[in-house]
Design an enzyme around this catalytic site. Structure first.
Site, PDB file in Angstrom:
ATOM      1  N   HIS A  21       0.834  -1.210   0.000  1.00 25.15           N
ATOM      2  CA  HIS A  21       0.000   0.000   0.000  1.00 25.15           C
ATOM      3  C   HIS A  21       0.871   1.263   0.000  1.00 25.15           C
ATOM      4  CE1 HIS A  21      -3.639   2.376   1.179  1.00 25.15           C
ATOM      5  NE2 HIS A  21      -2.724   3.129   1.763  1.00 25.15           N
ATOM      6  N   GLU A  22       1.795   1.334   0.922  1.00 21.92           N
ATOM      7  CA  GLU A  22       2.612   2.552   1.016  1.00 21.92           C
ATOM      8  C   GLU A  22       3.506   2.705  -0.209  1.00 21.92           C
ATOM      9  OE1 GLU A  22       1.513   4.429   3.244  1.00 21.92           O
ATOM     10  OE2 GLU A  22       0.502   2.884   4.424  1.00 21.92           O
TER      11      GLU A  22
HETATM   12  N1  TRP Z   1      -1.538   8.059   4.380  1.00 21.13           N
HETATM   13  C1  TRP Z   1      -1.455   6.975   5.333  1.00 21.13           C
HETATM   14  C2  TRP Z   1      -1.900   5.733   4.580  1.00 21.13           C
HETATM   15  O1  TRP Z   1      -1.181   5.192   3.856  1.00 21.13           O
HETATM   16  C3  TRP Z   1      -2.335   7.199   6.523  1.00 21.13           C
HETATM   17  C4  TRP Z   1      -1.705   7.855   7.697  1.00 21.13           C
HETATM   18  C5  TRP Z   1      -0.577   7.513   8.314  1.00 21.13           C
HETATM   19  C6  TRP Z   1      -2.230   8.934   8.448  1.00 21.13           C
HETATM   20  N2  TRP Z   1      -0.380   8.292   9.398  1.00 21.13           N
HETATM   21  C7  TRP Z   1      -1.364   9.156   9.504  1.00 21.13           C
HETATM   22  C8  TRP Z   1      -3.335   9.713   8.338  1.00 21.13           C
HETATM   23  C9  TRP Z   1      -1.600  10.137  10.460  1.00 21.13           C
HETATM   24  C10 TRP Z   1      -3.584  10.700   9.272  1.00 21.13           C
HETATM   25  C11 TRP Z   1      -2.710  10.918  10.323  1.00 21.13           C
HETATM   26  O2  TRP Z   1      -2.994   5.325   4.603  1.00 21.13           O
HETATM   27 ZN    ZN Z   2      -2.846   5.097   2.197  1.00 22.78          ZN
END
Ligand code: TRP
Ligand code: ZN
Length: 883
Positions: free
Chosen positions: A305-306
């Protein structure tokens, strides 16, 4: 530093319709971050200019920023007139183009919110999504302001031997006084939420990947010294993800290094910062002794996912936070496709649907119901939801279904061709799909705009004389907060027809020249649609919503015989599993009704026979069998009831378990014995399926709580050869309780007290135990020396598991569970609002329960709302829950 809570006198609602382009753009940011034991100093030098596309031309530049000390501001090298408020910094009367330099001081070691720059034990790290960068320096902290960053980090060498940021390392060296520095340069313009910095004592596992065009990429996974041997699975997952994205979407990695850092204190799962992903350590570290099959699976899926975000999120990003699903829905779909390709596609799809129904359907039916593209929010952190992620993925999957794989891929190609390097909207994505395929998605776009789960009623009628089968489909969508009237949706409904022998019939819709295919996707667009199949030789059994082609609640008046027939024959594995779930749910709900009427709860033989046939079916693989013999969960069942009757559901579910346990005792025993397994741990679909089926059998064999069951469970637990088996055994023993349960919990704690990730499982199992005085136990565990209220993993594994994962106990005890949760929310809110708000969600579903529980749940919500100094996060959820 002031880490008191946000001001909530009048929290402001942010609206999607109010979007305007940023008045200024920032082309480059040069950061100098000096780290010390008790503070950090940040100097940010920005090249700023007016945005030619701006609608207004304000005199002042107003930057976002909070919870920092402002040290100095200079504009083109001279002091600048400025004014700071708690959340902004205004620079007065700025020219059209200038260099701005701002110095701030922060205290990472006091930052328990885990957003911005903070310390996780001795490691400095950042979390900037969604609005954390403004806690590091003053900035236009919004995703449509994209800049090129260079980051110079300095620190004492002994405290922070490793210094990391986004992009490529361009320089490093020694400084006076035992300090050193590193300079990182990220060539890709990015929004501030993708900035990352990590510094501290870290070891790494290194590997390489050659992209298909020949770029050599260095891969590094940074962990606490000593944890390197637990990184192999994560590294393999990363390489598989990189290869898969090339093969399936033609997408290559674009920097020379890709880094992952594992952090113990992290609010969420992981974060896709450009070139420097930061992960919750539970989603990196694994070996067979400490991680379960489920952990192995989650690691593979989240690494993917990342990594996939590098294109869907980073290269093409979101214009504003209302568009969050543009990156999250699409990236979840991509990680689901990846997981389906890595193991069994059928299991993967069943997993997706289970999760959607358990988490998203209740959200869509509750006070926080919002569209995949929300229209307003008070705190954006509250919108990282199952709706934006899981339902968002279903929306993109429906486009895939409507377009077919080739045209979907063309749409993706066009999306990247048009928008690489841009910050765009969900509409831009739908436009690319539409333009590349020629498929009209005008009505389909309502999936982004309308909240709620559509109800679909399907009825079939066979006309033997005309050899015609007529399917009538009615759709409706209930009102949700702020959306009283709904329009009909465009719903792809995938169907098949089975003959009496269970074979798929070729399908010919009225008006078609010849039959084609055995699965068809019907375009449902109106309140009522009628589809006529011709040349149908006999009365068929309809297979509906194959592959779960749309996130809807399906109602179809099918007899129990038809459902058992589908359970035995449907060629679509999802529909086959689903037939069993529908049958099980119907049966349990009938029993709940009987119980309420004071009648006996009867489990029909037909259901027992169907489960027996599933267990005996040699063609099925083990994990499918495990899925198929697992009864529908309480969250799913509750959604099917007008008023949730927890005791009733639990009693009925236990009764069915008991009957299956007794009547199929020989089967469970032989499944248990036959799936013993041998040899070293392997994370393969076959081995995972074997372990799952065996622990499912163990759990059925333990239902009667008798002597033999206890002995078997103890033996299983004590002979466990990996964490998957240990956790399965411990769960069964904890539920059995008594001396065996206590002994197992004690032994497990003794053995694993030095392993935080394993200890989380120990807390979680106790919090989820549906029997005994669980609340009392959970309260004691809050005071346990191993409990840590500042560590989100620990909090979720105890408080979260109790409130969200143990409905039987949470709703028992005359409201004591509600009171306990509210106390925990308030205590947590004082230092970590994001975590507090997430804990709170279960209280929001009060409308779904009886009058007595409604009063008790509302009382706790009201107590929370009345609290002074509440964060925006908790205020928004609690107040909307009471509306
Ligand atoms: N974007 C991250 C994901 O892959 C989600 C995320 C990670 C996030 N840390 C966070 C969202 C802190 C809000 C706050 O899904
Ligand atoms: Zn994400």
């Amino acid at each position: 530093m002031d880490i008191s809570k946000d001001m909530t006198a009048a929290p402001r609602t942010i609206r999607r319709d109010d979007y305007t382009p940023p008045p200024f753009l920032i082309d480059t940011v040069d950061l100098v971050v000096e780290l010390f034991a008790d503070s950090a100093k940040v100097v940010s030098r920005m090249a700023v200019r007016r945005n030619p596309a701006a609608v207004a031309k304000p005199a002042d530049l107003v930057l976002d920023g909070k919870k920092m000390d402002l040290l100095s501001v200079s504009l083109d090298g001279r002091a600048a007139a400025h004014e700071a408020t708690p959340e902004t910094l205004a620079i007065r009367a700025v020219p059209d183009r200038f260099t701005l330099e701002i110095a701030t001081r922060l205290r990472p070691q006091d930052n328990a919110e885990l957003t911005g720059l903070y310390k996780s034990r001795d490691i400095f790290c950042t979390q900037c999504e969604a609005e954390g960068f403004r806690r590091i320096t003053y900035f236009l902290d919004r995703p449509d302001v994209m800049a090129r960053y260079t980051t110079r980090i300095t620190a004492e060498k002994s405290l922070a031997p490793v210094l990391l940021s986004n992009g490529n390392l361009v320089e490093r060296g020694e400084l006076d006084g035992g300090r050193h520095f590193a300079v990182w340069e990220d060539p890709f313009p990015k929004p501030s939420y993708l900035f990352a910095l990590v510094a501290g004592p870290l070891d790494c596992l290194e590997d390489r990947f050659t992209t298909r065009s020949g770029r050599e990429v260095t891969l590094r996974i940074y962990v606490r010294p000593g944890d390197v041997p637990r990184c192999d699975h994560a590294m393999e997952s990363l390489k598989k993800s990189m290869k898969w994205d090339e093969d399936v979407y033609g997408l290559e990695y674009d920097l020379d290094t890709f880094m992952i850092v594992a952090i113990d204190d992290f609010n969420m799962g992981a974060m896709e910062n450009k070139g420097l992903n930061v992960f919750n350590s539970k989603l990196v570290l694994a070996n067979p002794e400490t991680a379960t099959d489920l952990d192995y699976h989650s690691i593979e899926a989240v690494i993917a996912h990342e990594y996939f975000h590098n294109w869907t999120g980073n290269r093409v990003t979101c214009r504003d936070w209302f568009q969050l699903s543009l990156k999250e829905g699409l990236t979840v779909l991509r990680d689901q496709q990846f997981s389906a390709d890595m193991g069994s596609a059928a299991d993967a799809r069943i997993d997706d649907v289970r999760r959607l129904r358990a988490a998203q359907f209740p959200e869509d039916a509750g006070p926080m119901a919002h569209p995949v593209r929300p229209d307003s929010y008070i705190e954006i952190n509250n919108f990282y939801t199952a709706t934006v992620y899981q339902k968002g993925a279903e929306v993109v999957r429906m486009m895939h279904t409507l377009l077919g794989p080739e045209r979907f891929r063309k749409g993706m190609d066009l999306y990247f061709q048009r928008h690489d390097g841009q910050a765009v909207t969900c509409d831009d994505f739908a436009n690319a799909m539409e333009d590349a395929s020629g498929v009209d998605l005008a009505q389909f776009r309502l999936w982004y705009a309308q909240a709620g789960t559509p109800d679909l009623k399907v009825e079939g009628r066979y006309d033997a004389a005309a050899r015609r089968y007529t399917m009538t489909v009615d759709q409706s969508l209930r009102r949700t907060p702020g959306q009283p009237d709904k329009k009909p949706m465009h719903i792809p409904l995938s169907v098949g027809l089975l003959d009496g022998a269970g074979r798929d019939l070729p399908l010919k819709l009225a008006g078609e020249a010849a039959a084609g295919g055995t699965t068809r996707v019907l375009d449902v667009r109106n309140p009522r649609d009628v589809f006529v199949f011709e040349d149908v030789p006999e009365k068929p059994v309809a297979s509906l919503l194959r592959g779960f082609s749309a996130p809807v609640k399906l109602q179809a008046p099918r007899s129990e015989e038809e459902l058992t027939f589908l359970m035995a024959h449907d060629s679509d594995p999802f529909a086959r599993w689903e037939a069993g779930q529908q049958l099980g749910a119907r049966l349990i709900l009938d029993m709940v009704a009987a119980r309420k009427a004071g009648k006996p709860m009867v489990v029909p033989d037909l259901f027992v026979d169907a489960i027996r046939r599933t267990l005996d079916d040699q063609r099925l693989d083990r994990s499918f069998i495990a899925d198929a013999v697992t009864l529908p969960g309480l969250a799913f069942l509750g959604e099917l009831m007008p008023e949730i009757d927890i005791e009733g559901m639990w009693a009925a579910q236990q009764r069915v378990r008991g009957v299956l346990s007794q009547q199929l005792a020989d089967r469970w025993s032989s499944v248990y014995d036959a799936n013993h397994g041998s040899g070293p741990y392997r994370f393969s679909p076959e081995e995972v399926g074997r372990r799952r089926l065996r622990s499912t059998a163990l759990s059925y064999l333990s239902t009667d709580k008798g002597e033999a069951a206890r002995r078997r469970a103890v033996e299983y637990f004590e002979n466990a050869k990996n964490m998957t088996e240990q956790v399965a055994g411990l769960g069964v023993l904890a539920e059995l309780g008594g001396a065996e349960g206590d002994a197992a919990l004690g032994a497990f704690h003794e053995r694993w007290k030095g392993e935080p990730l394993v200890l989380d499982k120990w807390f979680g199992i106790q919090a989820r135990t549906p029997t005994g005085d669980t609340l009392q136990r959970v309260k004691q565990l809050v005071d346990h020396p191993s409990y840590d209220r500042k560590n989100p993993n620990r909090v979720y594994s105890l408080i979260g598991a109790f409130a969200s994962g143990n409905p039987v106990q949470f709703h028992a005890g005359g409201g004591a569970g509600y009171r306990f949760l509210a106390d925990q929310v308030l205590a947590t809110d004082r230092f970590n609002p994001q975590v507090a708000a997430r804990l709170l969600a279960p209280l929001g579903s009060w409308r779904r329960y009886d009058a007595g529980r409604q009063t008790l749940m509302k009382r706790e919500l009201a107590r929370i709302v009345a609290e002074k100094g509440l964060s925006r996060d908790v205020f928004e959820i609690a107040s909307k829950s009471l509306d």
